[in-house]
Structures are given as structure tokens and as C-alpha cells.
Design a protein around this motif. Structure first.
Motif, PDB file in Angstrom:
ATOM      1  N   VAL A 503       0.842  -1.201   0.000  1.00  0.00           N
ATOM      2  CA  VAL A 503       0.000   0.000   0.000  1.00  0.00           C
ATOM      3  C   VAL A 503       0.878   1.252   0.000  1.00  0.00           C
ATOM      4  CG1 VAL A 503      -1.756   1.310   1.227  1.00  0.00           C
ATOM      5  CG2 VAL A 503      -1.891  -1.178   1.158  1.00  0.00           C
ATOM      6  N   ASP A 504       1.918   1.240   0.819  1.00  0.00           N
ATOM      7  CA  ASP A 504       2.832   2.392   0.846  1.00  0.00           C
ATOM      8  C   ASP A 504       3.467   2.626  -0.520  1.00  0.00           C
ATOM      9  OD1 ASP A 504       2.395   3.090   3.462  1.00  0.00           O
ATOM     10  OD2 ASP A 504       4.106   1.990   4.260  1.00  0.00           O
ATOM     11  N   ALA A 505       3.905   1.554  -1.172  1.00  0.00           N
ATOM     12  CA  ALA A 505       4.568   1.686  -2.465  1.00  0.00           C
ATOM     13  C   ALA A 505       3.612   2.229  -3.527  1.00  0.00           C
ATOM     14  CB  ALA A 505       5.135   0.338  -2.906  1.00  0.00           C
ATOM     15  N   LEU A 506       2.400   1.701  -3.553  1.00  0.00           N
ATOM     16  CA  LEU A 506       1.424   2.162  -4.543  1.00  0.00           C
ATOM     17  C   LEU A 506       0.903   3.548  -4.205  1.00  0.00           C
ATOM     18  CD1 LEU A 506      -0.514  -1.182  -5.027  1.00  0.00           C
ATOM     19  CD2 LEU A 506       0.881  -0.026  -6.738  1.00  0.00           C
ATOM     20  N   ASN A 507       0.853   3.867  -2.930  1.00  0.00           N
ATOM     21  CA  ASN A 507       0.434   5.193  -2.495  1.00  0.00           C
ATOM     22  C   ASN A 507       1.367   6.256  -3.056  1.00  0.00           C
ATOM     23  OD1 ASN A 507      -0.984   7.181  -1.102  1.00  0.00           O
ATOM     24  ND2 ASN A 507       0.252   6.944   0.732  1.00  0.00           N
ATOM     25  N   GLU A 508       2.659   5.909  -3.144  1.00  0.00           N
ATOM     26  CA  GLU A 508       3.627   6.850  -3.707  1.00  0.00           C
ATOM     27  C   GLU A 508       3.397   7.041  -5.206  1.00  0.00           C
ATOM     28  OE1 GLU A 508       5.969   8.736  -2.120  1.00  0.00           O
ATOM     29  OE2 GLU A 508       4.877   8.029  -0.361  1.00  0.00           O
ATOM     30  N   ILE A 509       2.990   5.960  -5.885  1.00  0.00           N
ATOM     31  CA  ILE A 509       2.702   6.077  -7.321  1.00  0.00           C
ATOM     32  C   ILE A 509       1.413   6.870  -7.532  1.00  0.00           C
ATOM     33  CG2 ILE A 509       2.203   4.771  -9.424  1.00  0.00           C
ATOM     34  CD1 ILE A 509       3.887   2.499  -8.283  1.00  0.00           C
ATOM     35  N   ASN A 510       0.398   6.594  -6.681  1.00  0.00           N
ATOM     36  CA  ASN A 510      -0.796   7.433  -6.585  1.00  0.00           C
ATOM     37  C   ASN A 510      -1.514   7.637  -7.919  1.00  0.00           C
ATOM     38  OD1 ASN A 510      -2.663   8.935  -5.184  1.00  0.00           O
ATOM     39  ND2 ASN A 510      -1.572  10.865  -5.453  1.00  0.00           N
ATOM     40  N   ARG A 511      -1.962   6.539  -8.519  1.00  0.00           N
ATOM     41  CA  ARG A 511      -2.752   6.641  -9.745  1.00  0.00           C
ATOM     42  C   ARG A 511      -4.202   6.264  -9.434  1.00  0.00           C
ATOM     43  NH1 ARG A 511       0.852   3.729 -14.326  1.00  0.00           N
ATOM     44  NH2 ARG A 511      -1.199   3.573 -15.306  1.00  0.00           N
ATOM     45  N   PRO A 512      -5.173   7.004  -9.967  1.00  0.00           N
ATOM     46  CA  PRO A 512      -6.584   6.820  -9.584  1.00  0.00           C
ATOM     47  C   PRO A 512      -7.094   5.396  -9.771  1.00  0.00           C
ATOM     48  CG  PRO A 512      -6.298   8.815 -10.896  1.00  0.00           C
ATOM     49  CD  PRO A 512      -4.983   8.095 -10.928  1.00  0.00           C
ATOM     50  N   GLU A 513      -6.617   4.696 -10.815  1.00  0.00           N
ATOM     51  CA  GLU A 513      -7.152   3.370 -11.084  1.00  0.00           C
ATOM     52  C   GLU A 513      -6.797   2.349 -10.001  1.00  0.00           C
ATOM     53  OE1 GLU A 513      -3.542   3.785 -13.950  1.00  0.00           O
ATOM     54  OE2 GLU A 513      -5.031   5.088 -12.985  1.00  0.00           O
ATOM     55  N   TYR A 514      -5.845   2.707  -9.120  1.00  0.00           N
ATOM     56  CA  TYR A 514      -5.477   1.774  -8.059  1.00  0.00           C
ATOM     57  C   TYR A 514      -6.440   1.834  -6.871  1.00  0.00           C
ATOM     58  CZ  TYR A 514      -1.075   1.861 -10.617  1.00  0.00           C
ATOM     59  OH  TYR A 514      -0.127   1.806 -11.599  1.00  0.00           O
ATOM     60  N   LEU A 515      -7.286   2.840  -6.823  1.00  0.00           N
ATOM     61  CA  LEU A 515      -8.104   3.060  -5.639  1.00  0.00           C
ATOM     62  C   LEU A 515      -9.028   1.884  -5.361  1.00  0.00           C
ATOM     63  CD1 LEU A 515      -8.931   6.843  -6.119  1.00  0.00           C
ATOM     64  CD2 LEU A 515      -7.093   5.794  -4.790  1.00  0.00           C
ATOM     65  N   ASN A 516      -9.561   1.271  -6.402  1.00  0.00           N
ATOM     66  CA  ASN A 516     -10.457   0.123  -6.205  1.00  0.00           C
ATOM     67  C   ASN A 516      -9.742  -1.058  -5.571  1.00  0.00           C
ATOM     68  OD1 ASN A 516     -12.738   1.399  -7.180  1.00  0.00           O
ATOM     69  ND2 ASN A 516     -12.343   0.788  -9.300  1.00  0.00           N
ATOM     70  N   TYR A 517      -8.420  -1.099  -5.721  1.00  0.00           N
ATOM     71  CA  TYR A 517      -7.650  -2.173  -5.084  1.00  0.00           C
ATOM     72  C   TYR A 517      -7.516  -1.930  -3.576  1.00  0.00           C
ATOM     73  CZ  TYR A 517      -6.163  -3.807  -9.714  1.00  0.00           C
ATOM     74  OH  TYR A 517      -6.129  -4.298 -10.997  1.00  0.00           O
ATOM     75  N   PHE A 518      -7.564  -0.667  -3.155  1.00  0.00           N
ATOM     76  CA  PHE A 518      -7.367  -0.341  -1.740  1.00  0.00           C
ATOM     77  C   PHE A 518      -8.644  -0.521  -0.923  1.00  0.00           C
ATOM     78  CE2 PHE A 518      -4.092   2.836  -3.469  1.00  0.00           C
ATOM     79  CZ  PHE A 518      -3.090   1.889  -3.437  1.00  0.00           C
ATOM     80  N   ILE A 519      -9.800  -0.299  -1.542  1.00  0.00           N
ATOM     81  CA  ILE A 519     -11.059  -0.333  -0.786  1.00  0.00           C
ATOM     82  C   ILE A 519     -11.263  -1.655  -0.050  1.00  0.00           C
ATOM     83  CG2 ILE A 519     -13.573  -0.318  -1.046  1.00  0.00           C
ATOM     84  CD1 ILE A 519     -13.207   1.928  -3.119  1.00  0.00           C
ATOM     85  N   PRO A 520     -11.017  -2.824  -0.678  1.00  0.00           N
ATOM     86  CA  PRO A 520     -11.199  -4.087   0.078  1.00  0.00           C
ATOM     87  C   PRO A 520     -10.296  -4.211   1.301  1.00  0.00           C
ATOM     88  CG  PRO A 520     -11.118  -4.508  -2.288  1.00  0.00           C
ATOM     89  CD  PRO A 520     -10.711  -3.083  -2.094  1.00  0.00           C
ATOM     90  N   LEU A 521      -9.172  -3.489   1.310  1.00  0.00           N
ATOM     91  CA  LEU A 521      -8.254  -3.582   2.449  1.00  0.00           C
ATOM     92  C   LEU A 521      -8.798  -2.884   3.686  1.00  0.00           C
ATOM     93  CD1 LEU A 521      -4.831  -3.053   0.644  1.00  0.00           C
ATOM     94  CD2 LEU A 521      -5.820  -5.194   1.454  1.00  0.00           C
TER      95      LEU A 521
END
Length: 753
Positions: A503-521
Motif C-alpha cells: 500500500v505504501d509503495a502504490l500510495n507513492e505512485i498514486n494513480r486513480p485506477e489503483y483506488l479500487n484495489y485499496f477499498i477491500p483492504l
């Protein structure tokens, strides 16, 4: 650049663990750590009342043998009220001088004082309120306004009976966060949680004040075993039929890895996630460990800065084969169970390993001790020698490649790593096993194969999860499609530590399409993962959350706010809130919290640089310029500031001034080709084509095939009618980058002129 100095430890007098493996197979293998057992998603955050902690004398009534072992231990002496009986130093008027500071220690009317430099740069008398630790050093704590308690930088060497400077080679000015009177040696946030029992920090950000409380002043029986009230009641009612109802911690039934995690709460460099430690949930519901990154660790994972043992030990085969703290340490005295190699031969066959045929040193010498080859160490806080607990086989071959230390040249200081590698091969042959450090070191040292090495390590579930999580963080620096796809897959990893780092690594990339991957967490079993996922969802409004996750979202919002609150007395905590507000679109709020971060560390120029850029974004150009000038005044050799300041001046159409700053940037960050590119544009802007060309040529001397520099040079030549030169440069671009049709079309255009 002034570094954002990470937390210095004031965890004194805690004995560190010497843990050894029961396995000796050639291949370094690790059992994958399975996903946590199913637990309630939200463990309680209730505070345990102080009255539930009954005190050590109550424990002694039934556990006299254990009490006698504990009494006088480092846990018992972790903190105490300052009296003549508890203070080890003389305090008879001794004078001490270090780093330009004169200090004097004296007793007056039965109270103890230090006269030393305060936060205003002047000397004052400070009353000693508490003592910390017993050996090899003892620290002293004084009271400041607003509930702040501070640990003196000058400590007492209880072996040599002398005063000494904890950081004798490190100059700290009185206005710096690391000064003893400020955040770096503050007891409330750096020490209290691990030196006392049932601690509540009680920090108020608005007033920058503390009302810190604890149930028992030291690391008592109940600090480890939990509050005794229910246990005593159960014993009284059940008698001989007593069964542990789960209220007691660290019992004989505690599984090895769980025991390590319970010790790790204090034997770990970490970030706090929950406001209250109440023994509920697991380690990752309350804390997140420091991963293997520079400059905390060497590139291969060996200790460099203080890591408090856990971060080293979980790298080891021993941990993964269920060796635990109490296999080598007495649970109550904290002392090693045996001295010398007898400790290791509890598991390792003496006739195989405790012999000159194995260690190639004369028996009875320092070189024949297992710990000197497999647990090299270093001094921290001036005189506190601590050993690396990753229990690795020395690898001088990796030292040759990556500059990491090895035990061989650590002792044979007249030899170099090449000698050590040759000697190792002569005695043991080339290593015929793979250690995770062979994949981690290339990434940390930015070797050519760094990305591939990180990816291989991150995917290998036989490797330690802290190593895999560290590799994932490293992968966050890469933006290739394949790597990002790989990162997304780790969000479902069995390891909560890996999920959190992903999550930290992808948070740094910060692209909108990743948000749906975070919601289940948001429903992850571990609080640390939920909190990090919520942070990553910062750009999402509550109205955008799917209905079936909305209740979870609101619950995790409370956990996230708690995390920001509990870390708000640190610069990093305030910066985290600022960055979250910026994600939410609140730029002014972000600026406010960056300014707030500077208020507690006014010479932190990492923060000031980010703040200057935020001022720039918010078009507060005067404030941005003032911030850049302050950084230059404090750190005139930091090239990045000149670069950013030059861009600001260019935005303001002050090109000649911008050129001066960009030229300074080329001086102090001469290897950065982007500087030469922008310098050329600035010269071009004032129609000084000769210097524009010169800037690009200077950059190309550093990186002859740098694409942007070549294209800018070709365009500059074309613009000034130097077509032959423009064609030559463009032809080189076409050869280097044949798939870029833009360069081919530009060459065609030049040929037609």
C-alpha cells in the motif's frame, strides 16, 4: 541536505537477544508465514485502568522465584525516581566539556542538578527527576514546561564511572530537533512507552503539551504478562483448578513467534499505529516495524543504525524455525542462559561446530566464539555494544560487491574484503546457498539489476517477510507496467507486513485506477494495513465509497485519525496529515501542517523544501522565495534548492537571477542532467544561444546519450540555422531510439530545409 533524523533510542539497559538456529542445512530457506488467524476485524481500543495493575509485590506472593530473578534486572531498573540510592553518578560538582558545551553536575539540599546548555543556547540549572537504566550507562531526565521531560545528552558510564557524551562526534545546535532539550531526546514520545507500564502519552498538539501517565514506573511483571487483576481473581476462585482464561500474556503456552512479537513491542524500531497498547490484537494492530532501508541498515540487512533487535532477528533462519527469545535468555533476569559457545551448542552439535575445523581459530580465543562470526556488533549511544541478531554466515563476497561489512575484516582490521573473500573460499568453498541479501543489496545500492532483484525477492515467499516487504518498498520507485502489476498482486499476500508495504509503495505512485484495489483492504484483519489503505484512499470522497464498504470506511477513518493524533508530536506525523489533506484537495490545510512541522523542527530542510514547493503551487511566491533563501543560508551546498529556486525565478520571469541559481545547481548537483537542460532553456530565454549550447554540451559530457539533452541541442541548432549540426545530432537520436518516430520525422524535416 539536513537529514530528517530518525528516532534516537533512549531504551537503556535492555539486554539484547542472542538467538541461534536449530537448523544448519546448506540452503537458506524460510517457512512462509501464513495469513494471521481469523480475529475480529476491529480489536478493542479501550484503555486498561491503572487499578487493574496490582504491582510487583502482589506477583511476588505466588511467584517469589521469578520475582527474585526479575528484581535488579534491566527491566526492573528501566526507570526510577532520582534519589541517592538510584543515581549511580557522583554529582559532586564534576565538570564535563563536549562539542563546545560546558556542563556541571552537583547536589543541593538532597536534590540533584545538571548545569548545561538549554534550548536558548545558554546554561541553566536543571533538576534531575528520574533515572534511566543501570549498565553500561545511566541517563538522567529533567522536567520542562508543559509536561515535557527530556533526557540529558551527557550520561554516566556505570562501568568506567565517568561522564560521557552519548554522541561525541555529532554536533547539535540548541535550536535543532536533535538537541537534548527538544524532540530528539524527549522522554514522552521517545522512551516512555517502553520504559514504564501502561503508558498513556496524552499529547495535545494545540498546546504542544503532554500529560503523560503510567500505572507503574518501570517495566514491571505486568508490563509483559498483562494486568494482574483478573488473574488474581481467577486464581482465588478456581484454586487448584486454575486455567488461564487468556488474560495473561507471555506464558509457557505462548507460541514462539507470538512470544517474539510480544517482546518486539519494545525491542523494535517502529511506528506507533494505535493510541493505547492494551494487549489486544497482535503486533501489527499497534505498531509497524522499520523495514530494511538505508541508512538504518546496511544494504544486505546488517545493523547500521539502531534497530533494537527485532528487525534483525526476523531476518534469521532461527526465527523461521521457531527459535524464540527465551531459548537463549532467561525470561526474568534477561541474562544469557549460558556463556561462550555452550549457548549455541544447545542446538548445534558441539563436535561439528565448536572446533577449529569449523571456525579456523584457536580454541579459547575470541575468534573461536560463535557470536563473533555470526553476531558481529557495534557500539550505540557511546558505550553500549549490541550484536546483530540476523545470525548470518559472513559473506565477504558481498562486501566486495556492495561495500557491506563482514565479520572477517571486522576483526582482521589489517586485511581487506578481497583477502577475506579469498580466505573464506579457501576454508569453506564458494557459498552454495542463496541468502536474501544477494537480492536486497542490488536494490539498496542501485545496482543495474536493482528492479529485477527487488521483484525476485518480493515474490519469493520462502524468504523473510521483512525482506520481502523491504523489496516491495524498493519496487515503489519503479513505474514499469510489469512492476506495477506485480505490486498490485501483493495486496493479497499472506503477509500483513507485505500488504502494508505494498500500500505504501502504490500510495507513492498514486494513480486513480489503483483506488479500487485499496477499498477491500478496509476490512483487513490488521489495523496497520487498514490505516495505510485509508491513507492511500485520500483522494476519494466519502460519497464515492461503495455502500457495502461505507460503514467500514467510517470505522477505519477513526483509526486513521487516531494514528495521525498519536504521531502528531513528530515531524513525520504532521507531514503525514499535511500530505493527506493535500490529497483531499486542501492545499492550504497541507501548507498549515507543513508549517506546523517546521515549528517543532525549524531547521528541517526536507520539510522546508516541500513547503517551499507547496507555496509555489499555491502561488505564494514571496513565501516560497523566502523558504528557498533560508535553506540556502542553512545548507549552502545543497544543490536541489538552487534548482527549485531557479524554477521559481523563471516562473516570475526573472531569468537572469534564475540563471545564477541554476548555475549554482550545476555546481552542487553536477551529475543531474536535468539541471543542464533547464539551464539551456534559461539561456535560450534571454537569447544567449552560445551559453544555451554550452549548457547542453556540459550535460552531454556526463551522459552522452541522454535523450532530452540531445533533442534540445538538435532543436537549438535548427532554430539558429545550424542545420548540419542539427542533422548530426538528430541522426544520433534516430540510431539510439529507432522506435521514436518523432526523431525520424524531425530528421526528414531538416533534410527538406
Amino acid at each position: 541536505m539536513h537529514q530528517l533524523k530518525l528516532k534516537y533510542s533512549s531504551l537503556l539497559g535492555i539486554l539484547f537477544l542472542f538467538l541461534l538456529s536449530c537448523q544448519t542445512e546448506k540452503k537458506e530457506t524460510y517457512k512462509a508465514i501464513p495469513k494471521s488467524e481469523e480475529r475480529p476485524i476491529f480489536s478493542s481500543t479501550k484503555q486498561i485502568p491503572d487499578a487493574h495493575f496490582l504491582g510487583d509485590k502482589k506477583c511476588k506472593e505466588c511467584h517469589e522465584n521469578q520475582f527474585e530473578k526479575w528484581e535488579g534486572s534491566h527491566h526492573d531498573k528501566s526507570m526510577d525516581i532520582a534519589t541517592r540510592e538510584t543515581i549511580l553518578a557522583d554529582f559532586k560538582g564534576e565538570k564535563f566539556f563536549s562539542q563546545g558545551v560546558h556542563s556541571r553536575f552537583f547536589e543541593k539540599n538532597g536534590e540533584f542538578f545538571a548545569n548545561t546548555e538549554g534550548p536558548d543556547g545558554k546554561n541553566h540549572d536543571y533538576k534531575i527527576e528520574y533515572v534511566f537504566g543501570i549498565t553500561p550507562l545511566q541517563q538522567y531526565i529533567v522536567k520542562f514546561p508543559d509536561g515535557h521531560y527530556q533526557c540529558l545528552r551527557t550520561a554516566w558510564d556505570s562501568k568506567k564511572n565517568i561522564w560521557f557524551d552519548l554522541y561525541p562526534d555529532f554536533k547539535v545546535v540548541h535550536s535543532e530537533w536533535l538537541h537534548w532539550s527538544r524532540g530528539g531526546l524527549n522522554w514522552n514520545n521517545m522512551c516512555a512507552d517502553c520504559h514504564s507500564t501502561n503508558v498513556r502519552k496524552n499529547y495535545d498538539q494545540e498546546t504542544h503539551s503532554y500529560d503523560t501517565k503510567f500505572a507503574i514506573i518501570n517495566v514491571s511483571c505486568e508490563a509483559c504478562h498483562g494486568p494482574g487483576k483478573q488473574h488474581v481473581s481467577d486464581v482465588a476462585t478456581q484454586g487448584d483448578n486454575y486455567r488461564n482464561t487468556g488474560t495473561m500474556q507471555m506464558t509457557l503456552e505462548t507460541k514462539p513467534k507470538e512470544l517474539v512479537d510480544q517482546c518486539a513491542r519494545c525491542h523494535m524500531r517502529r511506528e506507533q499505529i494505535s493510541e493505547k497498547f492494551n494487549f489486544e490484537g497482535t503486533l501489527l494492530d499497534h505498531y509497524y516495524p522499520q523495514l530494511i532501508t538505508s541508512p538504518i541498515y546496511h544494504a544486505d540487512g546488517q545493523i547500521l543504525d539502531e534497530d533494537y533487535v527485532y528487525g534483525s532477528f526476523v531476518q534469521s533462519k532461527m526465527y523461521h524455525n521457531n527459535v524464540t527469545c527465551t531459548n537463549c535468555h532467561d525470561a526474568h533476569t534477561l541474562e544469557r542462559k549460558f556463556e561462550g559457545n555452550k549457548l549455541c551448542t544447545q542446538c548445534h552439535i558441539k563436535e561439528t561446530y565448536d572446533t577449529e575445523k569449523h571456525h579456523f581459530h584457536k580454541n579459547g580465543t575470541e575468534g573461536a566464539l560463535c557470536i563473533n562470526c555470526h553476531m558481529p556488533g557495534k557500539f550505540y549511544m557511546g558505550n553500549d555494544f549490541r550484536r546483530d541478531h540476523s545470525f548470518r554466515i559472513p559473506r565477504p563476497d558481498l562486501s566486495v560487491k556492495y561495500g557491506t561489512p563482514n565479520a572477517c575484516t571486522g576483526c582482521h582490521k589489517d586485511k581487506d574484503d578481497t583477502w577475506a573473500e579469498a580466505k573464506f573460499i579457501e576454508q569453506h568453498g564458494k557459498p552454495d546457498y542463496t541468502h536474501f541479501s544477494e537480492l536486497l543489496a542490488p536494490g539498496i545500492t542501485n545496482a543495474p539489476n536493482a528492479e529485477a532483484s527487488y521483484r525476485q525477492l518480493a515474490k519469493d515467499t520462502t524468504q523473510p517477510e521483512i525482506a520481502r516487504a523491504s523489496a516491495v518498498i524498493g519496487l515503489g520507485a519503479y513505474r514499469t507496467q510489469a512492476t506495477v502489476k506485480e505490486l498490485l498482486s501483493f495486496l493479497n499476500d499472506d503477509s500483513a507486513m507485505v500488504r502494508a508495504s505494498t500500500v505504501d509503495a502504490l500510495n507513492e505512485i498514486n494513480r486513480p485506477e489503483y483506488l479500487n484495489y485499496f477499498i477491500p483492504l478496509l476490512k483487513d484483519p490488521k489495523r496497520v494495513v487498514r490505516v495505510k489503505a485509508f491513507n492511500a484512499l485520500g483522494s476519494v470522497k466519502e460519497s464515492q465509497i461503495p455502500d457495502d464498504y461505507l460503514e467500514l470506511y467510517k470505522k477505519v477513518a477513526v483509526e486513521f485519525e487516531t494514528y495521525l493524533k498519536i504521531t502528531s508530536d513528530f515531524v513525520g506525523g504532521r507531514v503525514n496529515r499535511a500530505n493527506y489533506l493535500i490529497k483531499q484537495g486542501d492545499l492550504k490545510g497541507g501548507i498549515k501542517y507543513y508549517e506546523s512541522a517546521l515549528s517543532i523542527d525549524p531547521i528541517n530542510n526536507i520539510v522546508r523544501t516541500n513547503l517551499a514547493n507547496l507555496y509555489y503551487r499555491n502561488r505564494e511566491f514571496d513565501k516560497a522565495e523566502k523558504a528557498f533563501k533560508t535553506i540556502i543560508e542553512q545548507e549552502p551546498a545543497y544543490g536541489a534548492t538552487y534548482y527549485s529556486y531557479a524554477l521559481l525565478l523563471a516562473e516570475l520571469k526573472r531569468n537572469k537571477e534564475a540563471i545564477v541559481q541554476m548555475e549554482l545547481a550545476t555546481k552542487y548537483m553536477s551529475e543531474n542532467t536535468r539541471v543542464y537542460y533547464n539551464l539551456s532553456l534559461l539561456y535560450d530565454g534571454i537569447q544567449n544561444y552560445t551559453m544555451a549550447e554550452d549548457a547542453l554540451i556540459r550535460g552531454l559530457k556526463i551522459a552522452p546519450n541522454e535523450e532530452n539533452l540531445l533533442y534540445a541541442l538538435a532543436y537549438l541548432y535548427q532554430k539558429n540555422g545550424q542545420l548540419d549540426k542539427a542533422k548530426n545530432v538528430t541522426m544520433k537520436l534516430v540510431q539510439l531510439y529507432p522506435n521514436n518516430t518523432q526523431y525520424y520525422n524531425f530528421l526528414q524535416q531538416l533534410n527538406q530545409q
